[in-house]
Design a protein around this motif. Sequence first.
Motif, short mmCIF file in Angstrom:
data_model
loop_
_atom_site.label_atom_id
_atom_site.label_comp_id
_atom_site.label_asym_id
_atom_site.label_seq_id
_atom_site.Cartn_x
_atom_site.Cartn_y
_atom_site.Cartn_z
N THR A 161 0.81 -1.22 0.00
CA THR A 161 0.00 0.00 0.00
C THR A 161 0.84 1.27 0.00
N GLY A 162 2.00 1.24 0.61
CA GLY A 162 2.86 2.42 0.62
C GLY A 162 3.31 2.79 -0.79
N ASP A 163 3.75 1.82 -1.56
CA ASP A 163 4.17 2.08 -2.94
C ASP A 163 3.00 2.56 -3.79
N ALA A 164 1.81 1.97 -3.57
CA ALA A 164 0.64 2.38 -4.34
C ALA A 164 0.26 3.83 -4.04
N LEU A 165 0.36 4.21 -2.77
CA LEU A 165 0.03 5.58 -2.39
C LEU A 165 1.02 6.57 -3.00
N ARG A 166 2.30 6.26 -2.92
CA ARG A 166 3.32 7.16 -3.49
C ARG A 166 3.14 7.29 -5.00
N ALA A 167 2.79 6.20 -5.67
CA ALA A 167 2.56 6.25 -7.11
C ALA A 167 1.38 7.16 -7.43
N ALA A 168 0.33 7.08 -6.62
CA ALA A 168 -0.84 7.93 -6.84
C ALA A 168 -0.50 9.40 -6.61
N LEU A 169 0.26 9.68 -5.58
CA LEU A 169 0.65 11.06 -5.30
C LEU A 169 1.51 11.64 -6.42
N ASP A 170 2.45 10.84 -6.91
CA ASP A 170 3.38 11.32 -7.94
C ASP A 170 2.73 11.37 -9.32
N GLY A 171 1.75 10.49 -9.56
CA GLY A 171 1.17 10.40 -10.89
C GLY A 171 -0.02 11.30 -11.14
N SER A 172 -0.56 11.89 -10.10
CA SER A 172 -1.74 12.73 -10.27
C SER A 172 -1.37 14.10 -10.81
N GLY A 173 -2.05 14.52 -11.86
CA GLY A 173 -1.83 15.86 -12.40
C GLY A 173 -2.87 16.86 -11.95
N ALA A 174 -3.74 16.45 -11.04
CA ALA A 174 -4.82 17.33 -10.59
C ALA A 174 -4.29 18.33 -9.56
N PRO A 175 -4.82 19.54 -9.55
CA PRO A 175 -4.37 20.52 -8.56
C PRO A 175 -4.85 20.23 -7.15
N GLN A 176 -5.92 19.41 -7.01
CA GLN A 176 -6.42 19.07 -5.68
C GLN A 176 -6.55 17.55 -5.56
N MET A 177 -6.29 17.03 -4.36
CA MET A 177 -6.44 15.61 -4.10
C MET A 177 -7.22 15.40 -2.81
N ILE A 178 -8.02 14.34 -2.78
CA ILE A 178 -8.75 13.94 -1.56
C ILE A 178 -8.23 12.59 -1.12
N LEU A 179 -7.87 12.49 0.13
CA LEU A 179 -7.54 11.22 0.76
C LEU A 179 -8.40 11.09 2.00
N SER A 180 -8.88 9.87 2.26
CA SER A 180 -9.87 9.70 3.33
C SER A 180 -9.64 8.41 4.09
N SER A 181 -9.67 8.50 5.41
CA SER A 181 -9.71 7.32 6.27
C SER A 181 -10.01 7.74 7.70
N GLU A 182 -11.14 7.26 8.23
CA GLU A 182 -11.45 7.52 9.63
C GLU A 182 -10.50 6.78 10.56
N ALA A 183 -9.78 5.78 10.03
CA ALA A 183 -8.80 5.06 10.85
C ALA A 183 -7.66 5.97 11.30
N LEU A 184 -7.50 7.10 10.65
CA LEU A 184 -6.45 8.05 11.05
C LEU A 184 -6.69 8.62 12.44
N SER A 185 -7.94 8.57 12.91
CA SER A 185 -8.27 9.20 14.18
C SER A 185 -8.20 8.25 15.37
N HIS A 186 -7.73 7.02 15.16
CA HIS A 186 -7.63 6.11 16.28
C HIS A 186 -6.57 6.61 17.26
N PRO A 187 -6.94 6.85 18.52
CA PRO A 187 -5.99 7.47 19.46
C PRO A 187 -4.79 6.61 19.82
N LEU A 188 -4.89 5.29 19.62
CA LEU A 188 -3.79 4.41 20.00
C LEU A 188 -2.82 4.15 18.86
N TYR A 189 -3.20 4.51 17.63
CA TYR A 189 -2.36 4.19 16.48
C TYR A 189 -2.17 5.41 15.57
N PRO A 190 -1.49 6.45 16.06
CA PRO A 190 -1.25 7.61 15.20
C PRO A 190 -0.33 7.24 14.04
#
Length: 332
Positions: A76-105
């Motif tokens: 997943t890390g390689d896939a995310l980096r490829a998406a970030l580098d390959g996008s030509g759009a001026p804006q990007m949306i990334l989403s995950s409620e799992a980011l808010s888990h207090p025990l796993y920043p």
Amino acid sequence: MTRGLHLHVGLPKCGSTAIQRVLAERRRALRDRGVDYPRLIDRPIGNLTPYVLAQRPAETQSLFRMNNPRVDLAATGDALRAALDGSGAPQMILSSEALSHPLYPVRLDWMFARFDEVQVHLFLRPRPDWVLSHFSQRIRTGGFQGDLDALVNAEDTSDGLRRMLRYSDHVAFWERCAGPGTVRLHFLGERFGPPARQFLDAIGCADLAGETGQLRANEGLTAFELCVLSHLPRRDQRGFLAKSHKVRAIAARFDPAPGAALLTDALRQRIEDMTGDDTARLLAMQDRITAGDMAPATPDARPQTSFGDLTASAAFADCVAALKAEGLWQPP
């Protein structure tokens, strides 16, 4: 070209599924507006979720792996980096409620560095409603057996609940990560509108919202349905999930009080007491959410019940008998 990131971080149980479903459905229309919602998983869940879960201990990934057997978390890390580098759009949306888990920043500074502007979208809701939704999800997925009072008061869950419900700490955390003034707050309340509409409005695409009502999957179970599922014998989580929909359907036929509420006045007060002065801190940090939003003045007029009351009812005994006749209530 200036690049901007809209990062949706939850909280969980605050409309994330509705937001992610709409983003997936409107992906092409968003792209035409210069907003990229990269396809990092072929399901309408948060596109950043696989990457976030890949950073956690293996023992916390079991449910995701069960539901997504073809996803290689190690890649997943390689896939995310490829998406970030390959996008030509001026804006990007990334989403995950799992980011808010207090025990796993999760550290995202490397990702923020690739954008000129970052806006973090944080959704909140009244705390008692959040706890009830969380409890319902835990019961529905087979992750908890017990009543709502047990979840709130259990030593192994109360600390995690307290951390999740300290809303001002979430705001402060994300402002440390992304910078002062980067957090945009949203709220699940009558005067704010559906969560997906709130999000699309915030990114300048309100006209793409369409009909964004609550999804069926996230509608609450009745107190009786939750009670039956909580008491359902199970060998493991997979076996529980395989029969839970049939069990719910049968339980609904015997429900003696579909409108009864599990959130008693005492539990509401206990939940508020868990967070101390956090509401005052949150109100001092921003002016979008008010004290009235956090603690609605209208009391819940529905009759109150408990698992103890429900299991003592004739309806519960009849329901168990029906489940046994269908082979769905068997000793583990």
